[in-house]
Design a protein around this motif. Structure first.
Motif, short mmCIF file in Angstrom:
data_model
loop_
_atom_site.label_atom_id
_atom_site.label_comp_id
_atom_site.label_asym_id
_atom_site.label_seq_id
_atom_site.Cartn_x
_atom_site.Cartn_y
_atom_site.Cartn_z
N PRO A 114 0.83 -1.21 0.00
CA PRO A 114 0.00 0.00 0.00
C PRO A 114 0.86 1.26 0.00
CG PRO A 114 -0.07 -1.10 2.13
CD PRO A 114 0.66 -2.02 1.21
N GLY A 115 0.35 2.30 -0.63
CA GLY A 115 1.09 3.56 -0.71
C GLY A 115 0.52 4.41 -1.81
N GLY A 116 1.34 5.31 -2.34
CA GLY A 116 0.86 6.18 -3.41
C GLY A 116 1.86 7.27 -3.71
N LEU A 172 8.13 2.23 -12.41
CA LEU A 172 6.69 1.99 -12.61
C LEU A 172 6.39 2.40 -14.04
CD1 LEU A 172 5.54 3.45 -9.18
CD2 LEU A 172 5.70 1.04 -9.80
N LYS A 173 5.24 3.00 -14.26
CA LYS A 173 4.97 3.54 -15.59
C LYS A 173 5.96 4.68 -15.84
CE LYS A 173 1.33 6.24 -13.42
NZ LYS A 173 -0.10 6.37 -13.18
N PRO A 174 6.14 5.08 -17.11
CA PRO A 174 7.15 6.10 -17.42
C PRO A 174 6.99 7.34 -16.53
CG PRO A 174 6.29 5.19 -19.45
CD PRO A 174 5.49 4.59 -18.34
N VAL A 205 8.65 6.19 -10.14
CA VAL A 205 9.55 5.21 -9.56
C VAL A 205 9.06 4.86 -8.15
CG1 VAL A 205 11.17 6.96 -8.66
CG2 VAL A 205 12.01 4.70 -9.26
N LEU A 206 9.20 3.59 -7.77
CA LEU A 206 8.71 3.11 -6.48
C LEU A 206 9.84 3.05 -5.45
CD1 LEU A 206 6.39 1.72 -4.79
CD2 LEU A 206 7.18 -0.45 -5.78
N TRP A 207 9.60 3.69 -4.30
CA TRP A 207 10.49 3.60 -3.15
C TRP A 207 9.72 2.91 -2.03
CZ3 TRP A 207 13.48 8.81 -1.95
CH2 TRP A 207 14.22 9.19 -3.09
N TRP A 223 1.37 -10.19 -7.27
CA TRP A 223 1.83 -8.81 -7.06
C TRP A 223 1.88 -8.06 -8.39
CZ3 TRP A 223 2.39 -7.13 -2.15
CH2 TRP A 223 2.64 -8.05 -1.14
N LEU A 224 1.74 -6.74 -8.32
CA LEU A 224 2.04 -5.89 -9.48
C LEU A 224 3.50 -6.13 -9.88
CD1 LEU A 224 0.42 -2.48 -8.45
CD2 LEU A 224 -0.42 -4.11 -10.16
N ASP A 225 3.79 -5.94 -11.17
CA ASP A 225 5.14 -6.24 -11.67
C ASP A 225 6.24 -5.56 -10.85
OD1 ASP A 225 3.92 -7.70 -13.63
OD2 ASP A 225 4.13 -6.16 -15.19
N ALA A 226 6.07 -4.26 -10.59
CA ALA A 226 7.12 -3.51 -9.89
C ALA A 226 7.27 -3.97 -8.45
CB ALA A 226 6.80 -2.01 -9.91
N ASP A 227 6.19 -4.52 -7.90
CA ASP A 227 6.22 -4.91 -6.50
C ASP A 227 6.96 -6.23 -6.28
OD1 ASP A 227 4.15 -2.85 -6.76
OD2 ASP A 227 3.80 -3.24 -4.64
N VAL A 228 7.11 -7.03 -7.32
CA VAL A 228 7.79 -8.32 -7.15
C VAL A 228 9.23 -8.11 -6.64
CG1 VAL A 228 8.63 -10.38 -8.34
CG2 VAL A 228 6.28 -9.57 -8.74
N1 DCM Z 1 2.08 1.41 -7.85
C1 DCM Z 1 2.74 0.17 -7.90
N2 DCM Z 1 3.07 -0.45 -6.75
C2 DCM Z 1 2.76 0.10 -5.56
C3 DCM Z 1 2.08 1.33 -5.48
C4 DCM Z 1 1.76 1.96 -6.64
O1 DCM Z 1 3.02 -0.32 -8.99
N3 DCM Z 1 3.10 -0.55 -4.44
C5 DCM Z 1 1.75 2.09 -9.11
C6 DCM Z 1 0.31 2.00 -9.49
C7 DCM Z 1 0.06 3.29 -10.21
C8 DCM Z 1 1.05 4.27 -9.61
O2 DCM Z 1 2.03 3.48 -8.95
O3 DCM Z 1 0.39 3.13 -11.60
C9 DCM Z 1 0.44 5.27 -8.66
O4 DCM Z 1 -0.21 4.61 -7.62
P1 DCM Z 1 -1.59 5.19 -7.02
O5 DCM Z 1 -2.60 5.08 -8.12
O6 DCM Z 1 -1.88 4.26 -5.86
O7 DCM Z 1 -1.32 6.59 -6.59
#
Ligand code: DCM
Length: 128
Positions: free
Chosen positions: A35-37, A73-75, A78-80, A113-118
């Motif tokens: 979770p985040g944003g 993430l998408k162009p 970036v995820l921290w 998981w979402l791709d970036a989250d793996v």
């Molecule tokens: N996102 C992701 N992994 C996370 C949180 C967010 O891949 N742990 C991606 C999903 C969205 C973007 O980041 O493309 C922005 O997230 P949000 O819509 O929650 O603000």
């Protein structure tokens, strides 16, 4: 180009990691994330993490340590990730999610998981 930072929490409680299933947008719905944003302009990333967990889950959480690394993430985004601890409240899917799950170490790879989250989850597992 400056990349926009998206923060994610590896929220641990009694050794289990919280995973949240996205309900939107359609292309991400059903996949699981930390979770985040997005960090807002002028906001510190760790403050954004606390705010997002309050808004999305209704809990007070404390960031513990940044997980080394960053994941595209998408162009332009970036995820921290930070490890974090629950301070008060029980997480509920208030916004953007339709299910939450506390995963024990042997369950961590049982959700999609979402791709970036793996890679982010893999790195966070080294910091628990
Ligand atoms: N996102 C992701 N992994 C996370 C949180 C967010 O891949 N742990 C991606 C999903 C969205 C973007 O980041 O493309 C922005 O997230 P949000 O819509 O929650 O603000």
């Amino acid at each position: 180009m400056t990349e926009r930072i998206v923060v994610g929490a590896a929220l641990y409680d009694e050794g289990r990691l919280l995973a949240a299933r996205r309900s939107a947008p359609p292309e991400l719905a059903g996949r699981w994330e930390l979770p985040g944003g997005k960090v807002e302009p002028g906001e510190r990333p760790d403050e954004a993490l606390v705010r997002e967990l309050r808004e999305e889950l209704g809990v007070e959480a404390e960031p513990i340590a940044r997980v080394p690394g960053q994941w595209p993430l998408k162009p332009g985004y970036v995820l921290w990730v930070w490890t974090a601890k629950l301070r008060s409240g029980a997480p509920e899917p208030l916004e953007d999610h339709d299910e939450l799950r506390w995963l024990s170490p042997d369950e961590v790879w049982s959700v999609e998981w979402l791709d970036a989250d793996v890679p982010a989850v893999a790195a966070a597992m080294e910091c628990r």
